[in-house]
Design an enzyme around this catalytic site. Structure first.
Site, PDB file in Angstrom:
ATOM      1  N   HIS A  50      -0.643  -4.218  -8.307  1.00 32.32           N
ATOM      2  CA  HIS A  50       0.261  -3.341  -9.033  1.00 32.32           C
ATOM      3  C   HIS A  50       0.634  -3.976 -10.376  1.00 32.32           C
ATOM      4  O   HIS A  50       0.757  -5.199 -10.488  1.00 32.32           O
ATOM      5  CB  HIS A  50       1.508  -3.040  -8.206  1.00 32.32           C
ATOM      6  CG  HIS A  50       1.234  -2.080  -7.079  1.00 32.32           C
ATOM      7  ND1 HIS A  50       2.111  -1.870  -6.034  1.00 32.32           N
ATOM      8  CD2 HIS A  50       0.166  -1.270  -6.838  1.00 32.32           C
ATOM      9  CE1 HIS A  50       1.604  -0.955  -5.212  1.00 32.32           C
ATOM     10  NE2 HIS A  50       0.429  -0.587  -5.674  1.00 32.32           N
ATOM     11  N   ASP A  53       3.193  -4.470 -12.239  1.00 39.57           N
ATOM     12  CA  ASP A  53       4.302  -5.399 -12.463  1.00 39.57           C
ATOM     13  C   ASP A  53       4.016  -6.796 -11.924  1.00 39.57           C
ATOM     14  O   ASP A  53       4.841  -7.706 -12.085  1.00 39.57           O
ATOM     15  CB  ASP A  53       5.600  -4.850 -11.857  1.00 39.57           C
ATOM     16  CG  ASP A  53       5.491  -4.541 -10.371  1.00 39.57           C
ATOM     17  OD1 ASP A  53       4.483  -3.925  -9.966  1.00 39.57           O
ATOM     18  OD2 ASP A  53       6.422  -4.898  -9.616  1.00 39.57           O
ATOM     19  N   HIS A  54       2.838  -6.969 -11.311  1.00 40.98           N
ATOM     20  CA  HIS A  54       2.453  -8.286 -10.796  1.00 40.98           C
ATOM     21  C   HIS A  54       1.238  -8.876 -11.510  1.00 40.98           C
ATOM     22  O   HIS A  54       0.931 -10.053 -11.303  1.00 40.98           O
ATOM     23  CB  HIS A  54       2.170  -8.206  -9.304  1.00 40.98           C
ATOM     24  CG  HIS A  54       3.388  -7.890  -8.490  1.00 40.98           C
ATOM     25  ND1 HIS A  54       4.055  -8.824  -7.724  1.00 40.98           N
ATOM     26  CD2 HIS A  54       4.076  -6.731  -8.334  1.00 40.98           C
ATOM     27  CE1 HIS A  54       5.096  -8.268  -7.143  1.00 40.98           C
ATOM     28  NE2 HIS A  54       5.125  -6.999  -7.488  1.00 40.98           N
ATOM     29  N   HIS A  70       1.956  -3.362   2.197  1.00 41.43           N
ATOM     30  CA  HIS A  70       2.334  -2.650   0.986  1.00 41.43           C
ATOM     31  C   HIS A  70       1.381  -1.463   0.853  1.00 41.43           C
ATOM     32  O   HIS A  70       0.508  -1.246   1.716  1.00 41.43           O
ATOM     33  CB  HIS A  70       2.252  -3.602  -0.213  1.00 41.43           C
ATOM     34  CG  HIS A  70       3.049  -3.140  -1.392  1.00 41.43           C
ATOM     35  ND1 HIS A  70       4.307  -2.594  -1.275  1.00 41.43           N
ATOM     36  CD2 HIS A  70       2.771  -3.148  -2.721  1.00 41.43           C
ATOM     37  CE1 HIS A  70       4.760  -2.302  -2.477  1.00 41.43           C
ATOM     38  NE2 HIS A  70       3.843  -2.614  -3.368  1.00 41.43           N
ATOM     39  N   ASP A  91       5.384  -8.079  -2.659  1.00 43.77           N
ATOM     40  CA  ASP A  91       5.962  -6.814  -2.201  1.00 43.77           C
ATOM     41  C   ASP A  91       5.496  -6.526  -0.775  1.00 43.77           C
ATOM     42  O   ASP A  91       4.291  -6.543  -0.489  1.00 43.77           O
ATOM     43  CB  ASP A  91       5.510  -5.662  -3.096  1.00 43.77           C
ATOM     44  CG  ASP A  91       6.023  -5.805  -4.522  1.00 43.77           C
ATOM     45  OD1 ASP A  91       6.697  -6.809  -4.815  1.00 43.77           O
ATOM     46  OD2 ASP A  91       5.741  -4.906  -5.337  1.00 43.77           O
ATOM     47  N   HIS A 149      12.485  -9.279  -6.527  1.00 42.84           N
ATOM     48  CA  HIS A 149      11.941  -7.943  -6.749  1.00 42.84           C
ATOM     49  C   HIS A 149      13.060  -6.903  -6.636  1.00 42.84           C
ATOM     50  O   HIS A 149      12.955  -5.895  -5.931  1.00 42.84           O
ATOM     51  CB  HIS A 149      10.801  -7.630  -5.775  1.00 42.84           C
ATOM     52  CG  HIS A 149       9.874  -6.562  -6.267  1.00 42.84           C
ATOM     53  ND1 HIS A 149      10.024  -5.237  -5.941  1.00 42.84           N
ATOM     54  CD2 HIS A 149       8.798  -6.616  -7.077  1.00 42.84           C
ATOM     55  CE1 HIS A 149       9.074  -4.519  -6.514  1.00 42.84           C
ATOM     56  NE2 HIS A 149       8.301  -5.338  -7.215  1.00 42.84           N
TER      57      HIS A 149
END
EC number: 3.1.26.11
Length: 321
Positions: free
Chosen positions: A62, A64-65, A138, A210, A268
């Site tokens: 994802h 944001d990672h 996830h 996550d 997070h």
């Protein structure tokens, strides 16, 4: 010394105070980066971690990672890095991670290798520690990582060696501490267990990325000195946590309790809680008897040995004369 620096503690959407996910870990000079959200390179400069990391462990793909990877790779090239970099990711990630490394047609000036890892494996194997992988849950292929140190030597009982067994100080001490049987000049045979205590546990730092709360994290974090766990939501938004495959702070705390972890770091954090993040900490404290903290970007945490009074010697051999 293990030092953990929280470079990015926000959820998917950054805030003025919190950047997307990234964590720097320094173990006795070996440096690692876990996840690399947008702007991670600037966070590394701002908080003084330096760029000496040799491995990047990505939990999932994802944005944001991982969106910090292209800029970080280019900056390392501009600064004439020569040391190789290994990037580790979950199953199915190799092609996408390679694309990020070579984004905008950029070829790094230093060797970069990309490795797909699988849950239950060892991503990095060193004599003194391993970085192990474990399954997370996830909405995409994902992994968690656990840095697990090997047991250290037991403590050498110098008083017993000198006063009870009359072993002359010298090379025999080191041999005994290394597990070797020693024959003294007077013919006596000394076994290591006579002067060396049982092995002492190393340290364990676990980073989930996550995830929903899962049994695999409990197993990976058994007795962990530090568990860094997804805590995106408050309990009042538990339905949203389940829909998006994240955890609430209370769920993270329950995992930490089941694992017998010493400390729990909540990360997070959803941007919906900007200005009231401490509610997550309070919820976790009600569900976990250990130490709970919600780090801000830039916070540093040192992880001592479980037997902190022995941390200075780290299990080293006794002095020889």
């Amino acid at each position: 010394m293990i030092r953990v620096t929280f470079l990015g503690t926000s959820g998917a959407v950054p805030t003025v105070a919190r950047a997307p996910s990234a964590l720097h870990l320094n173990r006795e000079g070996d440096e690692f980066l876990f996840d690399c959200g947008e702007g991670t390179q600037r966070q590394m400069m701002r908080y003084g971690t330096g760029f000496g990391f040799s491995h990047l462990f990505v939990t999932h793909l994802h944005g944001d990672h991982v969106l910090g990877i292209p800029g970080l790779i280019q900056s390392l090239s501009f600064n004439d890095r020569e040391e190789p970099l290994a990037i580790h990711g979950p199953p199915g990630s190799k092609r996408h991670l390679r694309d990020l490394v070579h984004a905008a047609g950029h070829d790094p000036s230093f060797p970069v290798t990309v490795h797909e890892e699988r849950p239950g494996g060892v991503a990095l194997d060193r004599e003194e520690y391993e970085v192990r992988t474990f399954e997370t849950e996830h909405h995409t292929s994902s992994l968690g990582y656990a840095l697990v140190e090997a047991d250290r030597k037991g403590r050498f009982d110098r008083e017993t060696a000198e006063q009870e067994l009359n072993i002359p100080p010298g090379p025999a001490y080191g041999k005994l501490h290394d597990g070797q049987t020693v024959e003294l000049d007077d013919g006596r045979v000394i076994e290591p267990e006579q002067v060396v205590g049982p092995p002492r546990p190393g340290r364990r730092v676990v980073y989930t990325g996550d995830t929903r709360p899962v049994d695999a994290t409990v197993e990976a974090a058994e007795g962990a000195d530090l568990l860094v766990h997804d805590a995106t939501f408050l309990d009042e938004d538990g339905d949203r946590a389940r829909q998006t495959a994240h955890s609430t702070a209370a769920e993270a705390a329950q995992i930490a309790g089941r694992a017998g972890a010493e400390r729990l770091a909540l990360t997070h954090v959803s941007s919906r809680y900007a200005g009231r993040e401490r509610g997550l900490e309070r919820e976790a404290e009600r569900a976990f008897d250990g130490e709970v903290f919600l780090p801000d970007d830039g916070d540093e945490v040192e992880v001592p040995y479980p037997d902190a009074d022995d941390a200075a010697d780290g299990g080293a051999a006794p002095d020889v004369e």
